[in-house]
Design an enzyme around this catalytic site. Structure first.
Site, mmCIF file in Angstrom:
data_model
loop_
_atom_site.group_PDB
_atom_site.id
_atom_site.type_symbol
_atom_site.label_atom_id
_atom_site.label_comp_id
_atom_site.label_asym_id
_atom_site.label_seq_id
_atom_site.Cartn_x
_atom_site.Cartn_y
_atom_site.Cartn_z
ATOM 1 N N HIS A 202 0.796 -1.228 0.000
ATOM 2 C CA HIS A 202 0.000 0.000 0.000
ATOM 3 C C HIS A 202 0.830 1.280 0.000
ATOM 4 O O HIS A 202 0.389 2.316 -0.479
ATOM 5 C CB HIS A 202 -0.973 0.004 1.191
ATOM 6 C CG HIS A 202 -0.344 0.317 2.509
ATOM 7 N ND1 HIS A 202 0.402 -0.605 3.230
ATOM 8 C CD2 HIS A 202 -0.346 1.450 3.256
ATOM 9 C CE1 HIS A 202 0.818 -0.057 4.343
ATOM 10 N NE2 HIS A 202 0.386 1.194 4.397
ATOM 11 N N ASP A 203 2.051 1.247 0.537
ATOM 12 C CA ASP A 203 2.868 2.466 0.646
ATOM 13 C C ASP A 203 3.966 2.564 -0.411
ATOM 14 O O ASP A 203 4.833 3.437 -0.312
ATOM 15 C CB ASP A 203 3.511 2.549 2.037
ATOM 16 C CG ASP A 203 2.644 3.298 3.034
ATOM 17 O OD1 ASP A 203 1.679 3.951 2.601
ATOM 18 O OD2 ASP A 203 2.920 3.232 4.245
ATOM 19 N N LYS A 206 5.414 5.805 -1.952
ATOM 20 C CA LYS A 206 6.275 6.739 -1.221
ATOM 21 C C LYS A 206 7.714 6.718 -1.731
ATOM 22 O O LYS A 206 8.495 7.619 -1.401
ATOM 23 C CB LYS A 206 6.233 6.436 0.274
ATOM 24 C CG LYS A 206 4.911 6.822 0.913
ATOM 25 C CD LYS A 206 4.898 6.593 2.418
ATOM 26 C CE LYS A 206 3.580 7.055 3.028
ATOM 27 N NZ LYS A 206 3.509 6.805 4.485
ATOM 28 N N HIS A 231 0.823 9.559 -2.876
ATOM 29 C CA HIS A 231 1.494 8.252 -2.873
ATOM 30 C C HIS A 231 0.553 7.091 -3.158
ATOM 31 O O HIS A 231 0.948 6.099 -3.761
ATOM 32 C CB HIS A 231 2.229 8.017 -1.538
ATOM 33 C CG HIS A 231 1.331 7.578 -0.413
ATOM 34 N ND1 HIS A 231 0.637 8.467 0.380
ATOM 35 C CD2 HIS A 231 1.018 6.337 0.061
ATOM 36 C CE1 HIS A 231 -0.053 7.806 1.279
ATOM 37 N NE2 HIS A 231 0.150 6.512 1.111
ATOM 38 N N HIS A 255 -6.960 3.428 -0.152
ATOM 39 C CA HIS A 255 -6.839 3.111 1.265
ATOM 40 C C HIS A 255 -6.792 4.343 2.166
ATOM 41 O O HIS A 255 -6.817 4.225 3.393
ATOM 42 C CB HIS A 255 -5.610 2.209 1.525
ATOM 43 C CG HIS A 255 -4.280 2.894 1.458
ATOM 44 N ND1 HIS A 255 -3.591 3.064 0.270
ATOM 45 C CD2 HIS A 255 -3.506 3.445 2.424
ATOM 46 C CE1 HIS A 255 -2.444 3.685 0.513
ATOM 47 N NE2 HIS A 255 -2.372 3.932 1.818
ATOM 48 N N HIS A 256 -6.739 5.558 1.565
ATOM 49 C CA HIS A 256 -6.822 6.790 2.362
ATOM 50 C C HIS A 256 -8.150 7.522 2.168
ATOM 51 O O HIS A 256 -8.279 8.682 2.562
ATOM 52 C CB HIS A 256 -5.665 7.731 2.029
ATOM 53 C CG HIS A 256 -4.400 7.399 2.758
ATOM 54 N ND1 HIS A 256 -4.292 7.460 4.129
ATOM 55 C CD2 HIS A 256 -3.191 6.970 2.301
ATOM 56 C CE1 HIS A 256 -3.064 7.100 4.491
ATOM 57 N NE2 HIS A 256 -2.390 6.788 3.401
ATOM 58 N N ASP A 284 -3.905 0.315 8.828
ATOM 59 C CA ASP A 284 -2.803 1.255 8.601
ATOM 60 C C ASP A 284 -2.770 2.319 9.698
ATOM 61 O O ASP A 284 -1.720 2.629 10.259
ATOM 62 C CB ASP A 284 -2.985 1.892 7.226
ATOM 63 C CG ASP A 284 -1.860 2.845 6.842
ATOM 64 O OD1 ASP A 284 -0.727 2.635 7.301
ATOM 65 O OD2 ASP A 284 -2.116 3.790 6.079
#
Length: 334
Positions: A202-203, A206, A231, A255-256, A284
């Protein structure tokens, strides 16, 4: 005499059940262990009878046990279950915990019912893997390519976490938490495997954000925050060509998002947000709070739970927030 006869019948029934049964008194001292509990949990009743439940666990896990016992004492009629992996004996068993209250609401003890689910768990994992493999078997070369590239993506995650000591292990922990939440509600299915992978990746976006922003110890400027918010879209753009059927890309992109529609990048709300993204979102946030960051230390457990409760129904899907609160409060997740 009649009461003694009834008690003997109850004891015989408990002794002969195939499920493991452990009972404690109100002080949580163990007062009964049947043969099945000895077999399933690989214990000797003589070693645990008369001992407190807390003292029967490793010191490293006692904080979680205290949480679980306090939860049971405060929730009449509420039960919870935990999947426990015994790596030493290669066994998996499910424990169901139930508080014992009388008709006047007085707490008398705890019952723990254990089921050996080793064979069932292995069969479910094999079935899930087989079904998932079938879905992509029509294009074997593409699947081999996808597997190779996704392995490379996981290597990039390791690079991301080596680059920033504050996120070391974060993606792996979020993956473990998200998959536990999903398994607790639905069991192991094809979506379980997809959520586990999406949470791990998921990250990854970045990697395209400047070191000076990712590792900044102070508050981000508005422009810097806007850069960081990109990101999730960057990660989705990276993964999309490698995701046949677009199973994990939407989870990563969204996811955000917030349950109330005030998140990013799409301002989706409630059920518009892919369910996997809603699971990853709360996992998260929980791990981020429990971990140190450049601008703050790790947040204590109780404050993390209060924050999840406070944002239930606004930032987080209320159902998945409740699942996380229950698993965290009973020690099933760190």
């Amino acid at each position: 005499m009649e009461q003694a006869r009834e008690l003997n019948v109850y004891r015989l029934a408990l002794e002969q059940m195939q499920e493991g049964i452990i009972l404690s008194d109100a002080e949580t001292d163990i007062i009964f262990v049947n043969d099945a509990a000895e077999r399933i949990r690989n214990i000797r009743r003589d070693d645990v009878l008369g001992r407190g439940m807390l003292l029967c666990h490793k010191e490293t896990s006692r904080e979680k046990v205290v949480r679980a016992l306090d939860y049971l004492k405060a929730h009449e009629g509420k039960t919870f279950r935990r999947m426990v992996t015994d790596d030493e004996n290669e066994k998996v068993f499910e424990n169901v915990y139930a508080p014992l209250f009388d008709g006047d609401g007085i707490f008398h003890g705890i019952a723990v019912v254990s089921h050996d689910v080793t064979a069932q768990r292995k069969a479910e994992e094999m079935k899930a893997a087989y079904i998932r493999a079938q879905e992509v078997a029509l294009d074997n070369l593409r699947e081999q390519y996808r597997t190779l590239i996704l392995t490379s993506m996981e290597m990039l995650i390791h690079l991301l976490e080596e680059r920033d000591k504050y996120t070391d292990g974060h993606s792996k922990r979020v993956s473990e938490i998200a998959s536990k939440l999903y398994e607790y509600r639905y069991g192991i299915t094809g979506d379980y495997l997809d959520i586990r992978l999406a949470a791990k990746l998921h990250d990854i976006g970045k990697l395209c954000i400047s070191d000076s922003i990712i590792g900044k110890p102070g508050k981000l400027t508005e422009d810097e925050y806007e850069m960081v918010k990109q990101h999730s879209s960057i990660a989705a753009d990276i993964i999309r060509p490698l995701d046949p059927g677009q199973r994990i890309t939407p989870m990563i992109r969204h996811h955000h998002e917030r349950y109330d529609g005030k998140g990013y990048p799409g301002k989706l709300r409630a059920d518009e947000i892919p369910e996997g993204a809603r699971v990853i979102s709360v996992a998260d946030a929980y791990d981020s709070m429990r971990s140190a960051r450049p601008y703050r230390g790790a947040i204590p457990f109780d404050r993390c739970i209060e924050e999840i409760k406070r944002n239930k129904g606004t930032q987080f899907d209320p159902i998945w927030a409740e699942v996380l609160i229950e698993l965290a409060s009973t020690g099933s997740i760190e």
